[in-house]
Motif scaffolding. Structure first.
Motif, PDB file in Angstrom:
ATOM      1  N   GLN A   7       0.932  -1.118   0.221  1.00 16.18           N
ATOM      2  CA  GLN A   7       0.123  -0.128  -0.092  1.00 16.18           C
ATOM      3  C   GLN A   7       1.063   1.155  -0.024  1.00 16.18           C
ATOM      4  OE1 GLN A   7      -3.581   0.595   2.562  1.00 16.18           O
ATOM      5  NE2 GLN A   7      -2.078   2.137   3.464  1.00 16.18           N
ATOM      6  N   ASN A   8       0.700   2.298  -0.872  1.00 17.05           N
ATOM      7  CA  ASN A   8       1.459   3.380  -0.970  1.00 17.05           C
ATOM      8  C   ASN A   8       0.881   4.517  -0.143  1.00 17.05           C
ATOM      9  OD1 ASN A   8       2.959   2.354  -2.686  1.00 17.05           O
ATOM     10  ND2 ASN A   8       2.037   3.124  -4.673  1.00 17.05           N
ATOM     11  N   ASN A   9       1.612   5.387   0.322  1.00 15.07           N
ATOM     12  CA  ASN A   9       1.102   6.539   0.905  1.00 15.07           C
ATOM     13  C   ASN A   9       0.615   7.432  -0.440  1.00 15.07           C
ATOM     14  OD1 ASN A   9       3.415   7.955  -0.240  1.00 15.07           O
ATOM     15  ND2 ASN A   9       4.511   7.664   1.710  1.00 15.07           N
ATOM     16  N   LEU A  10       0.277   8.578   0.263  1.00 13.56           N
ATOM     17  CA  LEU A  10      -0.270   9.653  -0.828  1.00 13.56           C
ATOM     18  C   LEU A  10       0.870  10.296  -1.669  1.00 13.56           C
ATOM     19  CD1 LEU A  10      -3.006  11.497   1.499  1.00 13.56           C
ATOM     20  CD2 LEU A  10      -3.199   9.617  -0.173  1.00 13.56           C
ATOM     21  N   GLY A  53      -2.769   5.048  -8.059  1.00 12.67           N
ATOM     22  CA  GLY A  53      -3.649   5.973  -7.818  1.00 12.67           C
ATOM     23  C   GLY A  53      -3.931   6.205  -6.315  1.00 12.67           C
ATOM     24  N   GLU A  54      -3.266   5.430  -5.446  1.00 14.04           N
ATOM     25  CA  GLU A  54      -3.605   5.758  -4.048  1.00 14.04           C
ATOM     26  C   GLU A  54      -2.618   6.606  -3.585  1.00 14.04           C
ATOM     27  OE1 GLU A  54      -4.892   1.486  -2.102  1.00 14.04           O
ATOM     28  OE2 GLU A  54      -2.772   1.698  -2.379  1.00 14.04           O
TER      29      GLU A  54
END
Lengths: 54, 348
Positions: A7-10, A53-54
Motif C-alpha cells: 500500500q502506498n502513501n499519498l 492512484g493511491e
C-alpha cells in the motif's frame, strides 16, 4: 497461506502492506505483524504491487 | 489485629500478605484476573498460533485445532474474589512429539520489567502466583523466558485434585546472565503456561537455562486428553520472594492497560464506526483517534461482521490514530450498533 499487497502513501511510496486477512500493517520495525511480513519476504515471497492512484 | 514482618513483606492477621514495592503496578501481568476480553467477548475460539485470546494472553501452538480458549469456559465458579478465568479445553487426544509446543503466554513489555534488572548482578527475585484448575492431576509446567528465547526458567507445579481451584506460587531468583532488554517497548519477560510440550522445549525445573524451554520434562499434557480442561486466573508476577494478595485494579484501569496493545471501536447507533466525509482537496477521510497510545504503530482492520460500504479506504497507521482515505468515493464501516467496527493491534 497469508499473502500481502503493498500500500502506498499519498506520495506514492510504499508505507504498509495489506494482509490477505484484511489487516493493514505499517512498516514499523517493532510491529510483530510487520516482523512476520519480513519473515515471509525472507522465504522468497513477493507482495502484490500497490493499486495505482493511491 | 496483628501483623508480622517477613523480611520483604508484611503478613496480616487474616493471612494476607503485603509485599514490598506495594505501590504502583505491583503485578506486572496485565489482565491477570481475565476480566478483559475485547476480541471475543466471551466467545470460544480455536486459536491459530500467535493469536491473542483473552486480552494480553496469546496462544502458541505447533499443531492447529488442538485446543479452544474461552473466557469462563465451562461456567464453573471462579476462585473467591474472582469473576473470570481463562479456560482451555482440549479438542482431541493428541500425542505430543518432540518438536511440538502448546502453551498460553503473556509477553510483558520491557518498560514494565526493566526495574527488575534481569541480566545483571542486581537482578531481583520475582514470584509468580496464579489460581489453576484442571480436569487432570499431576505435574504441570511453565516458564519465564527472555525476548530472544535464549534464557529460560522452567517451573513446575502440582495439581493435586481434579476440577478444584488451587493457588500456586513459584519464586524465581532473577537471571543474572543472558541478554534481557531494558526499558523499551519490546518483550521484557515472557510468562508461559504449558498445555503440552515436546522434549525439545522441556528441561529440568528450577534453574535458569540457556535455550528455549517453555516447560519441564515429564509434565502433564492437556492436549493429550480429549475434553481435558485447564482453567487459570489470578495470574500475578511481582518483585520479591513472597506471593502477595492479588492486585485488583479497576475495570477501567485494566481496560486501558490492555488498550496499549489492542483496541476496538464499536459501531454507533446509526450503524457506522468510521465515516469518510468529503474534505476539500483531500478526498474522503476519516480518522480514528485511539483512546490509548499504542506500543508501536498499530495494525488495523475491520472487526467482527463489519464491512465497508462505498469505497474500501486505504488505512494509514500510527501509534495514536489511524487515518482512512479514499480519493473519489465516500465510505463508512457498517455494522450493527454496539458491535465491533474496527480494531487496532500492537501486541508483543
Amino acid at each position: 497461506m497469508l499473502t500481502y499487497k503493498l500500500q502506498n502513501n499519498l506520495n506514492g511510496q510504499p508505507c504498509a502492506v495489506i494482509r490477505s486477512d484484511g489487516w493493514t500493517i505499517p512498516f514499523a520495525t517493532g510491529n510483530t505483524d510487520y516482523q512476520k511480513y519480513l519473515e515471509w519476504l525472507a522465504e522468497g515471497n513477493i507482495p502484490e504491487p500497490a493499486d495505482q492512484g493511491e | 489485629m496483628s501483623v508480622s514482618y517477613g523480611g520483604d513483606s508484611i503478613v496480616f492477621a487474616d493471612g494476607s500478605v503485603q509485599s514490598g514495592g506495594w505501590t504502583g503496578m505491583r503485578n506486572r501481568i496485565i489482565n491477570g484476573a481475565m476480566v478483559i476480553d475485547q476480541r471475543n467477548v466471551g466467545a470460544s475460539v480455536t486459536p491459530a498460533s500467535g493469536q491473542y485470546t483473552i486480552d494480553r494472553f496469546v496462544a502458541q501452538l505447533s499443531q492447529s485445532s488442538k485446543y479452544t480458549v474461552q473466557q469462563n469456559a465451562g461456567s464453573v465458579t471462579p476462585p473467591t474474589g474472582f469473576s473470570n478465568y481463562l479456560g482451555v479445553t482440549s479438542s482431541s487426544a493428541y500425542s505430543v512429539t518432540s518438536s511440538d509446543f502448546f502453551f498460553i503466554a503473556q509477553n510483558i513489555e520491557g518498560f514494565n520489567t526493566a526495574d527488575l534488572a534481569f541480566g545483571t548482578a542486581s537482578a531481583s527475585t520475582v514470584t509468580l502466583s496464579f489460581w489453576v484448575r484442571s480436569s487432570l492431576t499431576g505435574t504441570f509446567g511453565g516458564a519465564l523466558r527472555n525476548s530472544a528465547n535464549s534464557r529460560s526458567y522452567p517451573f513446575s507445579y502440582t495439581i493435586s485434585s481434579a476440577n478444584t481451584w488451587e493457588q500456586k506460587s513459584v519464586t524465581v531468583a532473577g537471571d543474572t546472565s543472558g541478554t534481557w532488554i531494558g526499558a523499551t517497548n519490546g518483550i521484557g519477560i515472557n510468562v508461559a503456561f504449558s498445555l503440552g510440550m515436546g522434549s525439545t522445549y522441556s528441561t529440568t525445573a528450577g534453574a535458569w537455562a540457556a535455550g528455549n524451554y517453555a516447560s519441564v520434562t515429564g509434565a502433564t499434557s492437556v492436549v493429550g486428553t480429549n475434553g481435558a480442561t485447564f482453567y487459570i486466573t489470578g495470574v500475578q508476577l511481582e518483585r520479591g520472594s513472597t506471593a502477595s494478595s492479588f492486585e485488583y485494579r479497576s475495570y477501567g484501569a485494566e481496560l486501558a492497560l490492555c488498550q496499549r496493545y489492542y483496541e476496538v471501536l464499536y459501531n454507533s447507533a446509526d450503524n457506522a464506526g468510521i465515516w469518510g466525509p468529503y474534505t476539500t482537496s483531500y478526498g474522503y477521510r476519516g480518522t480514528w483517534y485511539f483512546k490509548v497510545q499504542k506500543r508501536i504503530a498499530a495494525s488495523v482492520s475491520l472487526a467482527g461482521s463489519s464491512a465497508w460500504t462505498g469505497a474500501t479506504p486505504s488505512i494509514f497507521n500510527g501509534i495514536s490514530s489511524a487515518a482512512f482515505f479514499s480519493s473519489g468515493t465516500p465510505f463508512y464501516s457498517a455494522g450493527t450498533a454496539d458491535t465491533l467496527a474496527v480494531q487496532a493491534s500492537s501486541e508483543l
